[in-house]
Write a protein that holds these residues in place. Structure first.
Motif, PDB file in Angstrom:
ATOM      1  N   ILE A 295      25.276  61.496  53.725  1.00 40.22           N
ATOM      2  CA  ILE A 295      26.482  61.390  54.553  1.00 40.22           C
ATOM      3  C   ILE A 295      26.324  62.215  55.829  1.00 40.22           C
ATOM      4  O   ILE A 295      26.706  61.771  56.922  1.00 40.22           O
TER       5      ILE A 295
ATOM      6  N   ALA B  79      37.388  61.664  50.531  1.00 39.17           N
ATOM      7  CA  ALA B  79      37.286  60.377  49.841  1.00 39.17           C
ATOM      8  C   ALA B  79      38.524  60.138  48.993  1.00 39.17           C
ATOM      9  O   ALA B  79      38.635  59.146  48.299  1.00 39.17           O
ATOM     10  N   LYS B  80      39.457  61.101  49.042  1.00 41.54           N
ATOM     11  CA  LYS B  80      40.695  60.924  48.274  1.00 41.54           C
ATOM     12  C   LYS B  80      41.745  60.310  49.177  1.00 41.54           C
ATOM     13  O   LYS B  80      41.871  60.708  50.326  1.00 41.54           O
ATOM     14  N   VAL B  81      42.484  59.342  48.639  1.00 45.09           N
ATOM     15  CA  VAL B  81      43.480  58.703  49.495  1.00 45.09           C
ATOM     16  C   VAL B  81      44.894  58.886  48.967  1.00 45.09           C
ATOM     17  O   VAL B  81      45.838  58.351  49.509  1.00 45.09           O
TER      18      VAL B  81
ATOM     19  N   LYS C 158      36.914  58.768  54.010  1.00 42.98           N
ATOM     20  CA  LYS C 158      35.663  58.127  53.622  1.00 42.98           C
ATOM     21  C   LYS C 158      36.023  56.883  52.833  1.00 42.98           C
ATOM     22  O   LYS C 158      36.966  56.936  52.059  1.00 42.98           O
ATOM     23  N   PRO C 159      35.299  55.796  52.917  1.00 42.85           N
ATOM     24  CA  PRO C 159      34.139  55.651  53.789  1.00 42.85           C
ATOM     25  C   PRO C 159      34.584  55.401  55.229  1.00 42.85           C
ATOM     26  O   PRO C 159      35.405  54.523  55.449  1.00 42.85           O
ATOM     27  N   PHE C 160      34.037  56.152  56.163  1.00 39.10           N
ATOM     28  CA  PHE C 160      34.427  55.964  57.567  1.00 39.10           C
ATOM     29  C   PHE C 160      33.627  54.823  58.185  1.00 39.10           C
ATOM     30  O   PHE C 160      32.573  54.445  57.674  1.00 39.10           O
ATOM     31  N   ASP C 161      34.146  54.307  59.280  1.00 41.37           N
ATOM     32  CA  ASP C 161      33.432  53.266  60.021  1.00 41.37           C
ATOM     33  C   ASP C 161      32.518  53.979  61.019  1.00 41.37           C
ATOM     34  O   ASP C 161      32.998  54.679  61.907  1.00 41.37           O
TER      35      ASP C 161
ATOM     36  N   SER D 158      37.671  56.950  41.992  1.00 44.93           N
ATOM     37  CA  SER D 158      37.697  56.372  43.327  1.00 44.93           C
ATOM     38  C   SER D 158      36.939  57.282  44.296  1.00 44.93           C
ATOM     39  O   SER D 158      36.256  56.810  45.190  1.00 44.93           O
ATOM     40  N   HIS D 159      37.026  58.582  44.087  1.00 45.75           N
ATOM     41  CA  HIS D 159      36.275  59.512  44.932  1.00 45.75           C
ATOM     42  C   HIS D 159      34.768  59.332  44.735  1.00 45.75           C
ATOM     43  O   HIS D 159      34.000  59.262  45.684  1.00 45.75           O
TER      44      HIS D 159
ATOM     45  N   ARG E 169      33.631  56.178  46.394  1.00 42.72           N
ATOM     46  CA  ARG E 169      33.692  56.229  47.849  1.00 42.72           C
ATOM     47  C   ARG E 169      32.536  56.999  48.470  1.00 42.72           C
ATOM     48  O   ARG E 169      32.106  56.689  49.573  1.00 42.72           O
TER      49      ARG E 169
ATOM     50  N   LEU F 205      29.478  54.936  48.878  1.00 43.40           N
ATOM     51  CA  LEU F 205      29.832  53.850  49.798  1.00 43.40           C
ATOM     52  C   LEU F 205      29.870  54.336  51.245  1.00 43.40           C
ATOM     53  O   LEU F 205      29.608  53.573  52.175  1.00 43.40           O
ATOM     54  N   THR F 206      30.189  55.600  51.435  1.00 42.31           N
ATOM     55  CA  THR F 206      30.240  56.149  52.784  1.00 42.31           C
ATOM     56  C   THR F 206      28.852  56.085  53.431  1.00 42.31           C
ATOM     57  O   THR F 206      28.716  55.653  54.578  1.00 42.31           O
ATOM     58  N   SER F 207      27.847  56.471  52.653  1.00 38.08           N
ATOM     59  CA  SER F 207      26.488  56.431  53.190  1.00 38.08           C
ATOM     60  C   SER F 207      26.050  54.998  53.459  1.00 38.08           C
ATOM     61  O   SER F 207      25.466  54.695  54.503  1.00 38.08           O
TER      62      SER F 207
ATOM     63  N   ARG G   9      27.907  52.266  53.936  1.00 41.17           N
ATOM     64  CA  ARG G   9      28.643  51.661  55.035  1.00 41.17           C
ATOM     65  C   ARG G   9      28.137  52.195  56.371  1.00 41.17           C
ATOM     66  O   ARG G   9      27.949  51.448  57.338  1.00 41.17           O
TER      67      ARG G   9
ATOM     68  N   ILE H 151      34.939  48.119  49.273  1.00 41.91           N
ATOM     69  CA  ILE H 151      35.880  49.178  49.674  1.00 41.91           C
ATOM     70  C   ILE H 151      37.327  48.688  49.499  1.00 41.91           C
ATOM     71  O   ILE H 151      38.174  49.389  48.955  1.00 41.91           O
TER      72      ILE H 151
ATOM     73  N   LEU I 182      43.266  50.983  43.167  1.00 45.01           N
ATOM     74  CA  LEU I 182      43.974  52.254  43.184  1.00 45.01           C
ATOM     75  C   LEU I 182      45.459  52.033  43.492  1.00 45.01           C
ATOM     76  O   LEU I 182      46.352  52.602  42.858  1.00 45.01           O
TER      77      LEU I 182
END
Lengths: 135, 580
Positions: A22, A95-97, A116-119, B76-77, B80, B83-85, B87, B120, B127
């Motif tokens: 990341i 990563a928590k929403v 996260k996940p960011f664009d 979910s964390h 994610r 997935l961050t890497s 994406r 995503i 969730l």
């Protein structure tokens, strides 16, 4: 790199995240899309040390929330104790929403929360927007 | 002749006998009282134990809830983070920011990118759904305009529609003063946006997707009408399930998660509303309907005329039945605070006993009131809510008492709602929705039957409407087939007066449609037509109790009289008695 950059304002951003991948992706994204300069740290204590370097004082800090050892919020609170660093705006990257978490972070007094996940193509724009940077 | 001493002896003996009898009776009574006290003590002990058990159960449940919450949040964390890497890497590569890639590689990057986005969305939707269904995503209710929300959704989706050559339109048929309703605007916006996104995805280029708004005093109705490939009849309900799509391949082709409509239904049900899909009357495309109650709570804005605002004091004796003492007490306390008197029952058997007893007492004593309404749980040990409901409706003493179901089951099972219970509140319930529903049901009780007139001749309609207005019977008018369908869906009428000839179809299609609707298939019907109706046609037009009148032979006045007789029977008896 083949892309020409028109950005002239030099920004130095400190990224603190325990995930190597990341850190690398975020750094590449900010360098490639905004031309900012990046320094990274893989833990809270390393991050505090990097931020406290008077020769390379970052303009902003992008920090993960869940990290082993010292987590993001704790690191932030320690930064606030240090007059050298306290003025640097900190953005939490989470990563928590869940709404509860978001409110908790906002109460800390951070400059903003990004998700996260960011664009990777708009991450720099999101940071600029959160910090009110016009360039 | 009997001597004096013998009389005295006789009296003495009698006294001794009476005294003995009295002593015996007193002793028996004392024993009886002792027994009742023992019984009471026993009952008290049992109820105390029960309350303790329930407390433990509740505590356990809330522990479980927080464990589940924590789990979902962690999962979910954990998902994610990788997935961050992914994406990030794919995004940078496919944007060509790190150097150009050839066309084949570009295509693979696009595939990987778009599937990452899908993953995503899926995680976010799961969730979202979990939080809503657990009842922990609290609604932030406020007064909103359905028109503004629909406008915002249309504006948001306009770029997507334009991109695929679809025209979006917004039609508001609702009068200005009835477009306001109580809801969580973000959630309702999410629903409308989602419905629009679906409609756009499944419509061919060059067609129109239209959002239509209707309203009446009690509810707002929003329709999203498309002219796409439509939903087969056997899938109309299925599409609201999780991971259910009309074609198995839709998820990958259209990029959906298969959770969109499940989320929509969850949101709408949390608002106490209903959402359902229906093929268009034209046979082409689908209409998605959303019905929401206008008054979910006391109005805090300038709409004083709002009927049924639960801010008004309630009145009446409410019997609250739930096997969970904790829930029962919470409901009872909320209702008490709003002026209701409360009786409580812990089982279906108790409901029958208390309602019956109260009715009997009320008949003999003017100061005792019968039960005004019953709030009934469905899942209970012993007699279930369904069985209780049925028994209540079977007994002459209790069948007129309106019943509001208070259950974890969503009100989408409209068969039960329409046929036996008068109202429905889903648990975990919102206090305002509960009060609104109870208020609505109590007001509807004892009101004259509600009639729908389906008649394309405006002059004749006016005449009939005037007649019923004089008689004080509420009547709605629809002049087209579509209007009639809309009216029925907004609020099922108690009786239908139908002209066979309609501008956009005929009475036969309406009756066919009504037959397929749960709760409307047995509607009392009066066919009032200028056209000869054959025996075969009569069979096709029969719904519930059905009467036929020829416009040429029977004057509107006479029809009115016949209908009023039907209505008064409807008020006093079950619909089946109307035929007699």
């Amino acid at each position: 790199m083949t892309h020409e950059r028109l950005v002239t304002v030099m920004r130095l951003i400190l990224i603190i995240d325990d995930e190597d991948d990341i850190r690398e992706v975020a750094a590449l994204s900010l360098e490639a899309t905004a031309g900012w300069e990046i320094i990274t740290a893989s833990s809270g204590p390393d991050g505090i040390q990097a931020a406290a370097n008077p020769k390379r004082k970052p303009h902003a800090i992008l920090m993960d929330v869940m990290m082993p050892g010292m987590d993001g919020p704790t690191t932030f609170r320690q930064m606030q104790q240090n007059p050298e660093i306290a003025g640097i705006p900190v953005l939490l990257l989470t990563a928590k929403v869940q709404g509860v978490d978001q409110r908790r972070f906002a109460d800390l007094g951070v400059a903003g929360v990004l998700f996260k996940p960011f664009d990777p193509l708009t991450l720099a724009a999101q940071i600029s927007q959160a910090l009110g940077w016009k360039d | 002749m009997t001597s004096l001493p013998s009389i005295l002896v006789g009296m003495l003996l009698l006294s001794i006998f009476l005294l003995g009898a009295l002593t015996l009776r007193l002793a028996a009574k004392a024993r009886q009282q002792h027994r009742s006290i023992e019984q009471l003590n026993e009952a008290l002990k049992r109820s105390r134990e029960y309350a303790e058990q329930q407390q433990t159960k509740l505590a356990l449940r809330s522990d479980l809830d927080s464990v589940k919450d924590e789990f979902i949040s962690t999962v979910s964390h954990e998902l994610r983070t990788p997935l961050t890497s992914i994406r990030g890497a794919l995004g940078l590569l496919s944007a060509g920011l790190l150097g150009n890639v050839d066309a084949k590689a570009q295509n693979l990057l696009r595939i990987a990118s778009s599937n990452t986005e899908r993953l995503i969305r899926l995680i976010n939707d799961i969730l979202d759904l979990e939080r809503m269904e657990s009842g922990r995503a609290a609604l932030k209710l406020r007064r909103c305009s359905i028109q503004d929300l629909a406008r915002e959704a249309v504006d948001t989706m306009a770029p997507m529609a334009e991109g695929v050559g679809i025209h979006l339109e917004l039609i508001c048929n609702a009068p200005r003063e009835t477009i306001y309703f109580d809801a969580d605007p973000d959630r309702i916006l999410q629903v409308i946006t989602n419905l629009l996104s679906n409609a756009i995805k499944f419509s061919p280029a060059g067609t129109t997707v239209s959002v239509q708004i209707d309203s009446d005093t009690n509810s707002v109705l929003l329709k999203v009408v498309d002219h796409g490939r439509g939903i087969p009849a056997d899938k109309l309900e299925v599409v609201f399930g999780r991971f259910q799509q009309v074609e198995a391949s839709d998820a990958s082709k259209k990029g959906g998660t298969g959770l969109g409509l499940a989320i929509c239904r969850s949101i709408i049900q949390q608002h106490g509303g209903a959402i359902w899909a229906q093929p268009n009357v034209s046979g082409l495309g689908t209409t998605l309907w959303v019905q929401l109650s206008r008054s979910a709570r006391a109005s805090d804005t300038a709409l004083p005329s709002l009927i049924g605002a639960p801010g008004e004091r309630g009145e009446g004796l409410i019997l609250v039945c739930d096997d969970d003492a904790g829930i029962r007490e919470v409901v009872a306390e909320q209702l008490r605070q709003h002026g209701y008197d409360i009786l409580q029952a812990g089982s279906g058997e108790e409901v029958l006993a208390i309602a019956g007893e109260q009715a009997a007492k009320a008949r003999s004593k003017a100061s005792v009131h019968p039960v005004s309404a019953i709030l009934l749980d469905l899942y209970m040990p012993g007699l279930s809510g369904w069985e209780t409901l049925q028994r209540l409706k079977e007994s002459p003493a209790t069948k007129a008492i309106p019943v509001v179901i208070l259950s974890v089951i969503p009100s989408s099972d409209r068969t039960l709602l329409a046929s036996e219970a008068q109202g429905w509140v889903q648990k975990p319930f919102n206090e305002n929705l509960l009060l609104a529903e109870l208020g609505r049901v109590l007001r509807a009780k004892g009101m004259p039957g509600h009639i729908l007139l389906v008649e394309q001749d405006q002059e004749l309609a006016k005449e009939i409407l005037a007649g019923f207005r004089e008689a004080g019977v509420p009547m709605d008018h629809a002049s087209t087939l579509q209007q009639a369908v809309d009216r029925c869906l907004l609020g099922p009428p108690d009786l239908l007066i139908l002209d066979v000839m309609l501008p956009d179809g005929d009475g036969f299609s309406l009756v066919d449609w009504l037959r397929r609707q749960p709760g409307l298939h047995a509607l009392p019907l009066v066919v009032y037509s200028s056209r000869e109706i054959s025996q075969a046609e009569m069979a096709r037009l029969r719904l519930g109790p059905t009467h036929f009148f020829d416009k040429a032979k029977v004057k509107p006045r006479e029809v009115e009289e016949r209908v009023l007789t039907m209505v008064s029977r409807l008020r006093n008896n079950s619909p089946a008695a109307i035929v007699a």
